[in-house]
Scaffold this motif. Sequence first.
Motif, PDB file in Angstrom:
ATOM      1  N   ILE A  16       0.841  -1.206   0.000  1.00 19.83           N
ATOM      2  CA  ILE A  16       0.000   0.000   0.000  1.00 19.83           C
ATOM      3  C   ILE A  16       0.871   1.249   0.000  1.00 19.83           C
ATOM      4  CG2 ILE A  16      -1.621   1.353   1.408  1.00 19.83           C
ATOM      5  CD1 ILE A  16      -2.848  -1.378   2.272  1.00 19.83           C
ATOM      6  N   PHE A  20       0.988   4.128  -2.859  1.00 28.05           N
ATOM      7  CA  PHE A  20       0.783   5.539  -2.509  1.00 28.05           C
ATOM      8  C   PHE A  20       1.972   6.390  -2.947  1.00 28.05           C
ATOM      9  CE2 PHE A  20      -2.387   4.960   1.263  1.00 28.05           C
ATOM     10  CZ  PHE A  20      -3.338   4.512   0.370  1.00 28.05           C
ATOM     11  N   THR A  23       1.834   6.799  -6.711  1.00 28.14           N
ATOM     12  CA  THR A  23       0.756   7.730  -7.042  1.00 28.14           C
ATOM     13  C   THR A  23       1.161   9.165  -6.720  1.00 28.14           C
ATOM     14  OG1 THR A  23      -0.858   5.998  -6.547  1.00 28.14           O
ATOM     15  CG2 THR A  23      -1.682   8.260  -6.654  1.00 28.14           C
ATOM     16  N   MET A  24       1.806   9.347  -5.582  1.00 31.79           N
ATOM     17  CA  MET A  24       2.236  10.692  -5.198  1.00 31.79           C
ATOM     18  C   MET A  24       3.252  11.250  -6.194  1.00 31.79           C
ATOM     19  SD  MET A  24       3.921  12.005  -1.653  1.00 31.79           S
ATOM     20  CE  MET A  24       5.542  11.412  -2.054  1.00 31.79           C
ATOM     21  N   SER A  49      -1.563  14.699  -3.026  1.00 29.14           N
ATOM     22  CA  SER A  49      -0.178  14.268  -2.792  1.00 29.14           C
ATOM     23  C   SER A  49       0.248  14.537  -1.349  1.00 29.14           C
ATOM     24  CB  SER A  49       0.780  14.932  -3.783  1.00 29.14           C
ATOM     25  OG  SER A  49       0.769  16.324  -3.649  1.00 29.14           O
ATOM     26  N   LEU A  52      -1.357  11.765   0.708  1.00 28.29           N
ATOM     27  CA  LEU A  52      -0.638  10.511   0.476  1.00 28.29           C
ATOM     28  C   LEU A  52       0.691  10.502   1.225  1.00 28.29           C
ATOM     29  CD1 LEU A  52      -1.318   9.909  -3.321  1.00 28.29           C
ATOM     30  CD2 LEU A  52      -2.227   8.604  -1.394  1.00 28.29           C
ATOM     31  N   TRP A  55       0.047   9.602   4.817  1.00 27.20           N
ATOM     32  CA  TRP A  55      -0.215   8.167   4.946  1.00 27.20           C
ATOM     33  C   TRP A  55       1.069   7.359   4.782  1.00 27.20           C
ATOM     34  CZ3 TRP A  55      -4.568   4.715   5.201  1.00 27.20           C
ATOM     35  CH2 TRP A  55      -5.729   5.346   5.657  1.00 27.20           C
ATOM     36  N   ILE A  56       1.904   7.734   3.814  1.00 28.01           N
ATOM     37  CA  ILE A  56       3.173   7.027   3.594  1.00 28.01           C
ATOM     38  C   ILE A  56       4.056   7.125   4.826  1.00 28.01           C
ATOM     39  CG2 ILE A  56       5.337   7.078   2.276  1.00 28.01           C
ATOM     40  CD1 ILE A  56       3.594   8.055  -0.126  1.00 28.01           C
TER      41      ILE A  56
END
Length: 156
Positions: A16, A20, A23-24, A49, A52, A55-56
């Motif tokens: 995940i 992420f 994607t960022m 971004s 994300l 979350w990262i």
Amino acid sequence: MWRSTLDRINKGTENIAAVFLFTMVLLVFLKVVTRVLIQSSFPWTEELSRYLMIWITFLGASIAFNYAAHIGVDFVVDKLPRMLKAVVQVIAAAACMVFFLLLIFKGFELMGRSMIQSSPALNLPMGYVYAIIPISGILMSFNLVDSTIKKIRLDE
């Protein structure tokens, strides 16, 4: 069973976090390209971004427990007798667990209170952004228990 379940959870968390991160990077690249080509950019790319990245960071902190990658001062602890070393490790783990429990309970509280607030560009309930706080608290708790057990068993 515990070990295989935790390994699956950690592998899923890593996957995940990787998705992420990818994607960022794409979102930031899109933002730069649109600024250069059309002198304007989508406002939601910066916001997404940023979320994300949050979350990262929290997922990465829980992953780091799996690899014992957090900073620790082992120099003094390694010099202690075996029994005292185990006691110090359990006390340190208990202190960390108190913090993680605070993350979990206060994180759920914050998440619940912020579900009525929406993000400016995405119109996303902020509770979804804050959901990572209790999630990472749970993941770090599991990994803390596992790493503490491994450390104590290695010292035997």
